[in-house]
Design an enzyme around this catalytic site. Structure first.
Site, short mmCIF file in Angstrom:
data_model
loop_
_atom_site.label_atom_id
_atom_site.label_comp_id
_atom_site.label_asym_id
_atom_site.label_seq_id
_atom_site.Cartn_x
_atom_site.Cartn_y
_atom_site.Cartn_z
CB ALA A 23 -0.90 -0.10 1.36
CB ILE A 101 -6.74 -4.61 -5.51
CG1 ILE A 101 -7.30 -3.35 -4.38
CG2 ILE A 101 -6.17 -6.17 -4.77
CD1 ILE A 101 -8.56 -4.11 -3.82
CG ASP A 102 -3.61 0.62 -6.69
OD1 ASP A 102 -2.74 0.04 -7.89
OD2 ASP A 102 -3.02 0.71 -5.60
CG HIS A 117 -3.91 -9.54 -2.11
ND1 HIS A 117 -3.23 -8.61 -1.19
CD2 HIS A 117 -3.39 -11.01 -1.86
CE1 HIS A 117 -2.67 -9.34 -0.39
NE2 HIS A 117 -2.81 -10.79 -0.86
CB THR A 184 4.33 -3.92 1.94
OG1 THR A 184 4.10 -4.98 2.79
CG2 THR A 184 5.94 -4.61 1.25
#
Ligand SMILES: [Zn+2]
Length: 232
Positions: A23, A101-102, A117, A184
Site C-alpha cells: 500500500a 489492487i489498484d 490479490h 509494505t
C-alpha cells in the site's frame, strides 16, 4: 557504504529483479492504506466482513456500496515510484508482485506484474463468466447481457489466492538475483511467505517508512520510497 548507494550497486549488478510492493507505494497517488485506518470503518460492520465473500453472497448491496464508494479511485495516477519501477523494467527483467489492487503498476507501463490479490480493474460476471469493464461495474453490478452479478476480480476474505499468481510468484523469486520489498509492512500471509522461495545468495533490500522484520538477512532502508527511487 551508504545504504542507498548499496541499493544502486545491487540494482546495477542484477539482471533479474523481483519487487514486492504494498500500500505504501500507492499512498502518494492518493489511495489510502486501509490497514492503518481500521477505525475509519468502525460501526455496524468491520472492513474484513465488508470485503468478504460472505458479504458479497449474503448482502451483495452492502458489498457493492462499500467497494464502489471506498476502494475505487478511477482518477488516481501512477506516482514516481510506479514510473521508476516501470523504467527499471525497460532495462532489466523486473517482475513486480503487488498486494495492491489498484492497477497502478500496469498503468505506469510495467509489463510483468503479478496482482497477488487481484485487481479492481478486472471485473467479470459471476453467472456467465464474461469480462466486464470496471466502468460498467461502477454504474451497476447487474450484468446487462445476462442479468448475472458483476464483481471485481479481487481476492476477498474467505477466498484463496489464485494458483497462477502463486506459481508465477514462486518462479520469479527462484530466478531473481535481487529482491526489493517496497511500501509494505510485509506481515500479510501468504504474501510475506513468498520471500522463502528466493535464492539464498540473492540480496534483499526493504524500503519502508516503518521497519520490517524478516527471518533472514536484509538491508533496511527506513525512508519514503519516493526519495529512495527518485534517483534510480
Ligand atoms: Zn453475465
Amino acid at each position: 557504504m551508504d545504504k542507498n548507494k548499496q541499493l544502486h550497486e545491487a540494482i546495477s549488478a542484477a539482471d533479474r529483479i523481483v519487487i514486492l510492493t504494498g500500500a505504501g507505494v500507492s499512498v502518494p497517488s492518493g489511495i489510502p492504506d486501509y490497514r492503518s485506518k481500521d477505525g475509519l470503518y468502525a460501526g455496524k460492520h468491520n472492513p474484513e466482513y465488508l470485503l468478504s465473500e460472505t458479504c458479497l453472497q449474503t448482502e451483495p448491496d452492502v458489498f457493492y456500496e462499500f467497494v464502489t464508494q471506498n476502494l475505487y479511485y478511477p482518477n488516481a495516477k501512477p506516482n514516481l515510484i510506479h514510473t521508476k519501477m516501470a523504467e527499471l523494467g525497460e532495462k532489466k527483467a523486473v517482475t513486480i508482485i503487488t498486494q495492491n489492487i489498484d492497477g497502478l503498476h500496469e498503468a505506469a507501463g510495467s509489463k510483468s506484474v503479478i496482482n497477488f490479490h487481484g485487481s479492481l480493474y478486472h471485473c467479470y460476471c459471476e453467472k456467465c463468466g464474461q469480462d466486464a469493464n470496471p466502468e460498467d461495474y461502477l454504474r451497476s453490478d447487474t450484468h446487462q447481457n445476462c442479468g448475472g452479478r458483476l464483481r471485481p476480480d479481487v481476492v476477498l476474505y474467505g477466498e484463496g489466492i489464485s494458483e497462477a499468481a502463486i506459481q508465477g510468484s514462486i518462479e520469479a523469486l527462484r530466478a531473481a538475483e535481487l529482491v526489493l520489498i517496497v511500501g509494505t509492512s510485509f506481515k500479510v500471509s501468504p504474501f510475506c511467505n513468498l520471500i522463502d522461495f528466493k535464492r539464498a545468495e540473492a540480496p534483499v533490500f526493504a524500503v519502508n517508512k516503518e521497519p520490517i522484520f524478516l527471518s533472514q538477512p536484509f538491508t533496511m532502508i527506513q525512508d519514503d520510497a519516493r526519495f529512495v527511487f527518485a534517483d534510480i
